[in-house]
Write a protein that holds these residues in place. Sequence first.
Motif: not given
Length: 360
Positions: A151-172
Motif C-alpha cells: 500500500x506504500x507508494x514507495x514500494x518498488x512493485x507499487x511504484x512500477x505499477x504506477x509508472x507511466x512506463x513500467x518496463x522503463x521504470x524497472x530497467x532504469x
Amino acid sequence: MGSQILPARGQQQPTFPSDQFATEVIRRLDQAVAERRVWNIHGLLVLKNGEQIVERYFEGQDRERGVGDLGTVKFSVETLHDLRSCSKSIVALLYGIALQQGKVPAPEASLLSGFPEYRDLADEERSRVTVHHALSMTMGMDWDESSLPYADPRNSETAMDNATDRYRYILERPVVDRPGARWNYCGGATALLARLIAKGSGKSLHDFAREALFDPLGLGPTQWAAGPDGEPFAASGARMSVRDLSRIGTLMLSGGQLNGQQIVPSEWITRCTTPVVSSDELRRYGYQWFLLDVAFGKPKGWAAGRLERMWLAQGEGGQRLFIIPALQLVIALTAGNYGMEDQWIPPTRVLREIVLASVP
C-alpha cells in the motif's frame, strides 16, 4: 477420493493407504479450523501419486488483484482465486515453453538486449545483467518490495505499477550490486520475463498462457489481472481454481509431460528447480521457484525424521503450491489473509501439522 488427476510419468499403481491418509488429513484439518489454528483458508486440495486424496472448500473474506474487496465468498470447485506471487512460478514455466519455441532470449543473453526500445539505458553495469539474473532474481538492481507494504507508494512493485512506463521504470533502476551475487525479491524481474514472452510470441501473457500451457493441461477458466495501462500484473495477477493450481503441480512432478505430450521441456523443469542462490537461511531459489527441505515422520532417537526436498510457489495472503517429489505429493492451498503479518502461519500449519503429520 480415488479419482486420477494427471498421474505422474511412469508411475505404478499406488500402494499408499490413501483412505487412511485422507481420513487423518480431514481429522487434523477440521480440528485446526475449529481451534482457529488455521484461519480464513479458502480451498485445499491434496494429491498423492496423481490421486486426489482430499479436496475441501470454505467460506471467507477475499480480495481480487486490481479490483479490491470481494466480501464473503463461498468457495467451490469452480471458484477462481488470486494466486498472487504463485503467478511468478507460472511465468517461469511459460518462459521455458517460449524458449523452446525460439521466441525469447536464452538465459545467458543480455537482458537489456531484449529491449532495444530502451537502448538509451545501456551502460557497462546494466550490460552485465542477463535473463538468468531476472529468472533467479539476482539482477543486483535497486529494488525494495520487502521492507515496505504494497500500500506504500514507495514500494518498488507499487511504484512500477504506477509508472507511466513500467518496463522503463524497472530497467532504469540503478545497479547497486554485482549481478548474481545475491537474491533480492523483485516482481519487476517477472514483469520483464513476461514482457519478453509477449514480445516474442506476439500475444498477451494470458493468451500465450492459455495456448501454450493452460489449454494443453485442460484447465478451466482463468484470468490474468492487468493495470490501468493494460499491461498484466505478471508477478501477481493470475487467477484460477484450486483444482487447476494443483494440475500445475502434478505437471511439474511428471517432468512437464501429460498423456505423452511434452508441455514444458523436462530440462526446463530441472532448471527451475535447481538452486541458484539462497533466499534466506532456509530457502533457496531456482528460476522463480522456492526450494527447501522439509522434515516429517516420527523422530527416532536423535533423528528429526525424514527430510525431503520441496518445490514451492507462494503468494501473498497464503496462496501456496507445495510439491514434494520424493512423496509424489502436491498440496494446493488458497487463503485470504492479505496484508497480515501472521499470514504465513495457516499455510505452514496446513503443510506440517495437517498434511505431513498425516503421512503414514
